[in-house]
Design an enzyme around this catalytic site. Structure first.
Site, PDB file in Angstrom:
ATOM      1  N   LYS A 174       0.705  -1.063  -0.064  1.00  0.00           N
ATOM      2  CA  LYS A 174       0.004  -0.424  -0.289  1.00  0.00           C
ATOM      3  C   LYS A 174       0.386   1.401   0.245  1.00  0.00           C
ATOM      4  O   LYS A 174       1.819   1.391   1.067  1.00  0.00           O
ATOM      5  CB  LYS A 174      -1.458   0.122   1.892  1.00  0.00           C
ATOM      6  CG  LYS A 174      -2.078   0.798   1.101  1.00  0.00           C
ATOM      7  CD  LYS A 174      -2.558   2.167   1.035  1.00  0.00           C
ATOM      8  CE  LYS A 174      -2.108   3.358   1.876  1.00  0.00           C
ATOM      9  NZ  LYS A 174      -1.776   4.901   1.555  1.00  0.00           N
ATOM     10  N   GLU A 247       8.958   1.584  10.903  1.00  0.00           N
ATOM     11  CA  GLU A 247      10.365   2.344  10.647  1.00  0.00           C
ATOM     12  C   GLU A 247      10.046   3.716  10.658  1.00  0.00           C
ATOM     13  O   GLU A 247       8.896   4.312   9.587  1.00  0.00           O
ATOM     14  CB  GLU A 247      10.495   1.940   9.299  1.00  0.00           C
ATOM     15  CG  GLU A 247      11.235   0.262   8.748  1.00  0.00           C
ATOM     16  CD  GLU A 247      13.108   0.442  10.058  1.00  0.00           C
ATOM     17  OE1 GLU A 247      13.396   1.522  10.450  1.00  0.00           O
ATOM     18  OE2 GLU A 247      12.589  -0.114  10.559  1.00  0.00           O
ATOM     19  N   CYS A 281      13.935  10.541   6.495  1.00  0.00           N
ATOM     20  CA  CYS A 281      13.601  10.083   7.535  1.00  0.00           C
ATOM     21  C   CYS A 281      15.471  10.456   8.708  1.00  0.00           C
ATOM     22  O   CYS A 281      14.828  11.118   9.757  1.00  0.00           O
ATOM     23  CB  CYS A 281      13.961   8.857   7.807  1.00  0.00           C
ATOM     24  SG  CYS A 281      14.472   7.812   7.020  1.00  0.00           S
ATOM     25  N   GLU A 378      10.176  16.501  14.552  1.00  0.00           N
ATOM     26  CA  GLU A 378      10.224  16.648  12.937  1.00  0.00           C
ATOM     27  C   GLU A 378      10.364  17.954  11.433  1.00  0.00           C
ATOM     28  O   GLU A 378       8.889  17.475  12.154  1.00  0.00           O
ATOM     29  CB  GLU A 378       9.844  15.507  12.348  1.00  0.00           C
ATOM     30  CG  GLU A 378      10.920  14.384  10.576  1.00  0.00           C
ATOM     31  CD  GLU A 378      10.564  12.930  11.099  1.00  0.00           C
ATOM     32  OE1 GLU A 378       9.027  13.058  11.430  1.00  0.00           O
ATOM     33  OE2 GLU A 378      10.969  12.695  10.410  1.00  0.00           O
TER      34      GLU A 378
HETATM   35  P1  NDP Z   1       2.129   8.173   7.439  1.00  0.00           P
HETATM   36  O1  NDP Z   1       2.698   7.968   8.683  1.00  0.00           O
HETATM   37  O2  NDP Z   1       1.342  10.129   7.591  1.00  0.00           O
HETATM   38  O3  NDP Z   1       2.131   7.545   6.172  1.00  0.00           O
HETATM   39  C1  NDP Z   1       2.425   6.459   5.940  1.00  0.00           C
HETATM   40  C2  NDP Z   1       2.027   5.316   5.376  1.00  0.00           C
HETATM   41  O4  NDP Z   1       0.572   4.723   5.820  1.00  0.00           O
HETATM   42  C3  NDP Z   1       1.248   6.193   3.944  1.00  0.00           C
HETATM   43  O5  NDP Z   1       1.261   4.794   3.348  1.00  0.00           O
HETATM   44  C4  NDP Z   1       0.103   5.869   4.839  1.00  0.00           C
HETATM   45  O6  NDP Z   1      -1.402   6.026   3.739  1.00  0.00           O
HETATM   46  C5  NDP Z   1      -0.904   5.288   5.632  1.00  0.00           C
HETATM   47  N1  NDP Z   1      -1.658   4.750   7.033  1.00  0.00           N
HETATM   48  C6  NDP Z   1      -2.008   6.349   7.434  1.00  0.00           C
HETATM   49  N2  NDP Z   1      -3.278   5.617   7.808  1.00  0.00           N
HETATM   50  C7  NDP Z   1      -3.206   4.520   8.278  1.00  0.00           C
HETATM   51  C8  NDP Z   1      -3.563   3.760   9.319  1.00  0.00           C
HETATM   52  N3  NDP Z   1      -4.153   3.949  10.003  1.00  0.00           N
HETATM   53  N4  NDP Z   1      -3.485   2.693   8.755  1.00  0.00           N
HETATM   54  C9  NDP Z   1      -1.992   1.333   8.213  1.00  0.00           C
HETATM   55  N5  NDP Z   1      -1.672   2.810   7.979  1.00  0.00           N
HETATM   56  C10 NDP Z   1      -1.774   4.922   7.660  1.00  0.00           C
HETATM   57  O7  NDP Z   1       3.657   9.406   7.226  1.00  0.00           O
HETATM   58  P2  NDP Z   1       4.434  10.205   5.953  1.00  0.00           P
HETATM   59  O8  NDP Z   1       3.926   9.131   4.581  1.00  0.00           O
HETATM   60  O9  NDP Z   1       3.499  11.179   5.775  1.00  0.00           O
HETATM   61  O10 NDP Z   1       5.601   9.895   5.410  1.00  0.00           O
HETATM   62  C11 NDP Z   1       6.737  10.503   6.675  1.00  0.00           C
HETATM   63  C12 NDP Z   1       7.183   9.948   7.690  1.00  0.00           C
HETATM   64  O11 NDP Z   1       7.820   8.650   7.543  1.00  0.00           O
HETATM   65  C13 NDP Z   1       8.083  10.709   8.578  1.00  0.00           C
HETATM   66  O12 NDP Z   1       7.859  10.849  10.091  1.00  0.00           O
HETATM   67  C14 NDP Z   1      10.196  10.131   8.344  1.00  0.00           C
HETATM   68  O13 NDP Z   1      10.203  10.156   9.783  1.00  0.00           O
HETATM   69  C15 NDP Z   1       8.638   8.401   8.237  1.00  0.00           C
HETATM   70  N6  NDP Z   1      10.267   7.728   7.110  1.00  0.00           N
HETATM   71  C16 NDP Z   1      10.822   6.917   8.227  1.00  0.00           C
HETATM   72  C17 NDP Z   1      11.553   5.835   7.319  1.00  0.00           C
HETATM   73  C18 NDP Z   1      12.630   4.860   8.511  1.00  0.00           C
HETATM   74  O14 NDP Z   1      12.975   4.037   7.593  1.00  0.00           O
HETATM   75  N7  NDP Z   1      12.209   5.237   9.802  1.00  0.00           N
HETATM   76  C19 NDP Z   1      12.265   6.524   6.335  1.00  0.00           C
HETATM   77  C20 NDP Z   1      11.305   6.824   5.539  1.00  0.00           C
HETATM   78  C21 NDP Z   1      10.214   7.796   6.345  1.00  0.00           C
HETATM   79  P3  NDP Z   1      -2.007   7.927   3.434  1.00  0.00           P
HETATM   80  O15 NDP Z   1       0.134   8.684   2.958  1.00  0.00           O
HETATM   81  O16 NDP Z   1      -2.555   7.810   2.277  1.00  0.00           O
HETATM   82  O17 NDP Z   1      -2.295   8.987   3.818  1.00  0.00           O
END
Ligand code: NDP
Length: 505
Positions: A174, A247, A281, A378
């Site tokens: 997803k 992550e 991240c 962040e």
């Molecule tokens: P989000 O947490 O907003 O979204 C991540 C994914 O989860 C998206 O596909 C989102 O869908 C989906 N999602 C949203 N709500 C739910 C739910 N209730 N249940 C299951 N899935 C859900 O993160 P971002 O996309 O904004 O990413 C940025 C963040 O990711 C930053 O905090 C960054 O630091 C972190 N990150 C961490 C990394 C690591 O390796 N530790 C690497 C890269 C990023 P949708 O987008 O369609 O809402």
């Protein structure tokens, strides 16, 4: 990311079942995908499970051969892939190549060569039960659900997809609603590589589709995203007793020691803070510079920032592209407003560029203090806050004064000092004299401590976690009976007591 991005709302107003993808550098509509519901997600998982039955039976070397065919597609169509990544995410074509496509090609090659060794049964010598022997063998989990963010829409999920496939699993991905077309392109390459069509599938949708995936009967979840959503995912997985890797967010500190090579450090910090417009991240999100080098370092960093060329991500000479999401630009503006109001000084950048594109200038902020949001929350944008510290001890204390612990950096000419400080910092990965790049080293573990996540991706551990580690214990020497079997008696008790004292005296 609870709210739906404004750049997608336009399409959603006409048809809520559709997600419209736009180029963040121009506002141009790139295409649309369906917002799939729970039924469709469940059906995708069921199809992947069926396809996985044959896949899991293949010897690992055969799986590896097929995964290398996917790698070959990635390499031969790299240019097309970079264009798709750059157009939907806003990062420069060079970053799409070096930080996404290259990473997946290398990871696929590395794990394809070694998966059979990493997943080979491991014998466990038994120190006491000498008449018996044990080994652990690795059994595919089943269907792995991958929920991915928008900042690395190809490298993050596809590295995980490759590892899950090599481990013998089916996969349903997803992607973020911001970057569904990159995931579609990845699926197109996968199909072109001739792998079983249903074994890897992409379901598109908003956050609800991610929640539906966890509820659709998957056997393992790899989630990459914010700490806020990560908590919800952990709770949903916990409810269903599905193991997961999380992550999550980061707030990477960089400590600049008094003996650092300031030219190299300034260039490294600028790249670490501004690459992918700071939407990494492990972006350098806060700098603790020793007071003796603070002024000179600041001058050098400002100089690098002001020379960066920002604009059309498709041009080879562009250093900084667009940010991906308009809401994220607002967060960056808010963090800066708060910092300036609290006494910080913006020495370079500080503004969003006029026009339809989501461009935010590379920004250097000085005179920061630990209580400011730029040092605590962040930012996820091209902003480099710098704070003055007295000594290494204060730097380490402030670096650890965070609820997050994904990555961290130390800059010094003294390797021993660098390693000593690195070991004191609470983070999943600490690099000395460089930043960001270990995500691209597949043999090293990736993951955070504290609220930055649970578990590790990459490395041998990451691959093994995509399997169940099952233990078999068998007899090497069959005795007529074992000491601890029935019937119990006083004599048996005394003999066992004697054994205890002899063993542990
Ligand atoms: P989000 O947490 O907003 O979204 C991540 C994914 O989860 C998206 O596909 C989102 O869908 C989906 N999602 C949203 N709500 C739910 C739910 N209730 N249940 C299951 N899935 C859900 O993160 P971002 O996309 O904004 O990413 C940025 C963040 O990711 C930053 O905090 C960054 O630091 C972190 N990150 C961490 C990394 C690591 O390796 N530790 C690497 C890269 C990023 P949708 O987008 O369609 O809402």
């Amino acid at each position: 990311m609870g709210a739906v991005a404004a750049r997608h709302e336009q399409g959603a107003q006409d048809n809520p079942n559709v997600i419209v993808s736009r180029n963040p550098a121009t506002g141009e509509v790139l295409g649309e995908v369906a917002d799939q519901g729970p039924e469709e997600v469940r059906a995708a998982v069921a199809r992947a499970r069926l396809a996985q039955r044959d896949w899991r039976a293949l010897p690992i070397r055969d799986r590896a051969r097929r995964v290398l065919a996917l790698r070959d597609q990635v390499v031969s169509r790299a240019d097309e892939l970079c264009e798709a990544i750059s157009r939907e995410g806003g990062k420069t074509r060079h970053e799409a190549l070096s930080m996404e496509v290259m990473v997946v090609a290398d990871l696929a090659t590395w794990f394809a060569k070694r998966a059979h060794e990493i997943l080979a049964p491991e014998s466990i010598p038994l120190h006491l039960l000498k008449n018996r022997a044990s080994y652990v063998h690795y059994v595919p989990r089943g269907v792995v659900g991958i929920i991915a963010p928008w900042n690395f829409p190809f490298a993050i999920p596809m590295g995980e997809v490759v590892m899950a496939l090599l481990a013998g699993n089916g996969v349903v991905l997803k992607p973020s609603e911001m970057t569904p077309l990159v995931a579609r392109k990845a699926k197109e390459l996968y199909d072109a590589a001739g792998l079983p069509v249903d074994l890897f599938q992409v379901v598109t949708g908003r956050g609800q589709a991610g929640a539906a995936l966890i509820d659709a009967g998957i056997d393992y979840c790899i989630f990459t995203g914010s700490t806020v959503t990560g908590r919800k995912v952990a709770a949903a997985c916990g409810e269903r007793l599905i193991p997961c890797t999380l992550e999550l967010g980061g707030k990477a500190p960089a400590i600049v020691c008094a003996d650092a090579d300031l030219d190299r450090t300034a260039r490294a910090l600028a790249w670490g803070a501004f690459a992918n417009s700071g939407q990494v991240c492990v972006s350098v999100e806060r700098v603790y510079a020793h007071e003796s080098v603070y002024d000179e370092l600041t001058r050098k960093v400002v100089d690098v920032a002001q020379r960066l060329r920002q604009g059309d991500p498709a041009r080879g000479e562009t250093d900084l592209g667009a940010m991906t999401w308009d809401h994220q630009v607002e967060i960056v503006e808010e963090r800066l407003r708060q910092a300036e109001a609290a006494g910080a000084r913006v020495l370079a950048g500080g503004r969003r560029l006029a026009g339809p594109g989501l461009f935010f200038q590379p920004t250097v902020v000085t005179e920061c203090t630990q209580d400011m949001d730029v040092m605590r929350k962040e930012i996820f944008g091209p902003v480099l806050p710098i704070m003055r510290v007295r000594d290494d001890e204060e730097a380490v204390r402030l670096a650890n004064d965070s609820h997050l612990g994904l990555g961290a950096y130390v800059f010094t000419r003294d390797t021993q000092r660098g390693k000593r400080l690195a070991e004191q910092i609470e983070a999943g990965t600490v690099m000395v004299n460089d930043c960001l790049i270990t995500y691209g080293a597949p043999e090293t573990p990736w993951g955070g401590v504290k609220k930055s996540g649970l578990g590790r991706t990459h490395a041998a551990q990451g691959l093994r976690d995509l399997c169940e580690a099952r233990h078999v214990n068998y007899d090497r020497l069959a005795l007529r009976r074992e000491l601890w079997w029935y019937p119990y008696s006083d004599r048996l008790y005394r003999r066992t007591l004697g054994l205890l004292k002899w063993l542990f005296r």
